[in-house]
Design a protein around this motif. Structure first.
Motif, PDB file in Angstrom:
ATOM      1  N   LYS A   4       0.935  -1.609   0.404  1.00 25.71           N
ATOM      2  CA  LYS A   4       0.064  -0.090   0.191  1.00 25.71           C
ATOM      3  C   LYS A   4       1.043   1.244  -0.170  1.00 25.71           C
ATOM      4  O   LYS A   4       1.979   1.016   1.034  1.00 25.71           O
ATOM      5  N   PRO A   5       0.638   2.737  -0.974  1.00 26.19           N
ATOM      6  CA  PRO A   5       1.476   3.534  -1.049  1.00 26.19           C
ATOM      7  C   PRO A   5       1.643   4.204   0.596  1.00 26.19           C
ATOM      8  O   PRO A   5       0.084   4.172   1.939  1.00 26.19           O
ATOM      9  N   ILE A   6       2.656   4.444   1.065  1.00 27.20           N
ATOM     10  CA  ILE A   6       2.678   4.798   2.333  1.00 27.20           C
ATOM     11  C   ILE A   6       3.055   6.523   1.919  1.00 27.20           C
ATOM     12  O   ILE A   6       3.682   7.382   1.205  1.00 27.20           O
ATOM     13  N   ARG A  41       9.776   4.025  -1.947  1.00 26.96           N
ATOM     14  CA  ARG A  41       8.580   4.380  -1.840  1.00 26.96           C
ATOM     15  C   ARG A  41       7.249   5.148  -2.050  1.00 26.96           C
ATOM     16  O   ARG A  41       6.637   5.108  -2.758  1.00 26.96           O
ATOM     17  N   ALA A  42       7.174   6.024  -0.714  1.00 33.36           N
ATOM     18  CA  ALA A  42       6.727   7.098  -0.270  1.00 33.36           C
ATOM     19  C   ALA A  42       6.005   7.863  -1.050  1.00 33.36           C
ATOM     20  O   ALA A  42       7.030   8.003  -1.873  1.00 33.36           O
ATOM     21  N   VAL A  43       5.339   8.658  -0.970  1.00 33.07           N
ATOM     22  CA  VAL A  43       4.644   9.922  -1.793  1.00 33.07           C
ATOM     23  C   VAL A  43       5.230  10.148  -0.817  1.00 33.07           C
ATOM     24  O   VAL A  43       4.529  10.702   0.776  1.00 33.07           O
ATOM     25  N   VAL A  44       5.683  11.288  -1.135  1.00 36.57           N
ATOM     26  CA  VAL A  44       5.919  12.909   0.109  1.00 36.57           C
ATOM     27  C   VAL A  44       5.653  13.549  -0.083  1.00 36.57           C
ATOM     28  O   VAL A  44       4.778  14.656  -1.603  1.00 36.57           O
ATOM     29  N   VAL A  45       4.375  14.444   0.899  1.00 36.70           N
ATOM     30  CA  VAL A  45       4.034  15.268   0.549  1.00 36.70           C
ATOM     31  C   VAL A  45       4.133  16.640   1.637  1.00 36.70           C
ATOM     32  O   VAL A  45       5.083  15.974   2.308  1.00 36.70           O
ATOM     33  N   ASP A  46       3.240  17.382   1.522  1.00 37.47           N
ATOM     34  CA  ASP A  46       3.383  19.148   1.768  1.00 37.47           C
ATOM     35  C   ASP A  46       3.188  18.450   3.661  1.00 37.47           C
ATOM     36  O   ASP A  46       2.301  18.009   3.479  1.00 37.47           O
ATOM     37  N   PRO A  47       4.134  19.069   4.488  1.00 38.96           N
ATOM     38  CA  PRO A  47       4.090  18.818   5.609  1.00 38.96           C
ATOM     39  C   PRO A  47       1.731  19.579   6.484  1.00 38.96           C
ATOM     40  O   PRO A  47       1.337  18.732   7.746  1.00 38.96           O
ATOM     41  N   GLN A  48       1.911  20.753   5.708  1.00 34.80           N
ATOM     42  CA  GLN A  48       0.634  21.236   5.977  1.00 34.80           C
ATOM     43  C   GLN A  48      -0.240  19.819   5.948  1.00 34.80           C
ATOM     44  O   GLN A  48      -1.577  20.923   6.014  1.00 34.80           O
ATOM     45  N   THR A  49      -0.555  19.614   4.374  1.00 37.72           N
ATOM     46  CA  THR A  49      -1.452  19.144   4.192  1.00 37.72           C
ATOM     47  C   THR A  49      -1.215  16.876   4.379  1.00 37.72           C
ATOM     48  O   THR A  49      -2.741  16.606   3.885  1.00 37.72           O
ATOM     49  N   ILE A  50      -0.818  16.490   5.210  1.00 37.91           N
ATOM     50  CA  ILE A  50      -0.612  15.694   5.126  1.00 37.91           C
ATOM     51  C   ILE A  50      -2.134  14.808   6.719  1.00 37.91           C
ATOM     52  O   ILE A  50      -1.745  15.791   6.861  1.00 37.91           O
ATOM     53  N   SER A  51      -2.170  14.740   6.328  1.00 36.97           N
ATOM     54  CA  SER A  51      -3.542  13.549   6.937  1.00 36.97           C
ATOM     55  C   SER A  51      -3.074  13.416   8.520  1.00 36.97           C
ATOM     56  O   SER A  51      -2.092  12.858   9.027  1.00 36.97           O
TER      57      SER A  51
END
Length: 139
Positions: A4-6, A41-51
Motif C-alpha cells: 500500500k502507498p505510504i 517508495r513513499a509519496v512525499v507530501v507537504d507537512p501542512q496537508t498530510i492527514s
C-alpha cells in the motif's frame, strides 16, 4: 512486505534521507536498507496537508497484534530519542520502519525471527503544536 502507498511529510523524508546517508556510509544493515526501501517508495507530501491519521516522526500510536490481540503504545522517533521502556520507538527499529507512513486502521506486516507479525494501527495521535516544536528542535 506491505504494498500500500505510504505518505511521509517532506520534512521527515529529508531528515530520514540525511540520517540514512550518514549511517549507510558506515554499515549496510537490513534495518537501514528496509527504511531506504520505504523512503524510496513513499509519496512525499507537504507537512501542512498530510492527514493527522498518518504515522510520522513524533506520532503516538496504538498497535494491536492481530494474532495475539495484545496492544502496544509507541511514539515514533529518531534513534537518539529511542527508549523502548518508555514507548519511544526508533524509526530504524523494524516496527518503526513498518508503521512509518501508514494510517489508522491499516494493517502492517513484517518478518521477525519468529515469523510474520501482523499489526493493526488502531489509533494515531500527533503531538500538540508546542510538543511538535520541541520535537523538531530535538531532531
Amino acid at each position: 512486505m506491505n504494498n500500500k502507498p505510504i505518505y511521509i511529510p517532506s520534512e521527515d523524508h529529508a531528515k530520514l534521507r540525511l540520517l540514512l546517508g550518514a549511517l549507510l556510509a558506515h554499515k549496510k544493515s537490513p534495518n537501514l536498507l528496509s527504511l531506504m526501501g520505504e523512503l524510496n517508495r513513499a509519496v512525499v507530501v507537504d507537512p501542512q496537508t498530510i492527514s493527522p491519521m498518518v504515522v510520522r516522526l513524533g506520532s503516538s500510536v496504538v498497535l494491536r497484534d492481530l494474532d495475539s490481540g495484545e496492544k502496544d503504545h509507541y511514539t515514533l522517533c529518531l534513534p537518539e530519542r529511542s527508549n523502548p521502556e518508555t514507548g519511544m520507538i526508533s524509526v530504524l527499529a523494524p516496527i518503526g520502519t513498518a508503521i512509518l507512513g501508514y494510517s489508522e486502521n491499516d494493517v502492517v506486516e513484517w518478518e521477525t525471527p519468529g515469523g510474520t507479525r501482523r499489526l493493526e494501527i488502531q489509533k494515531v495521535e500527533q503531538p500538540q503544536p508546542t510538543e511538535q516544536r520541541a520535537f523538531a528542535l530535538q531532531t
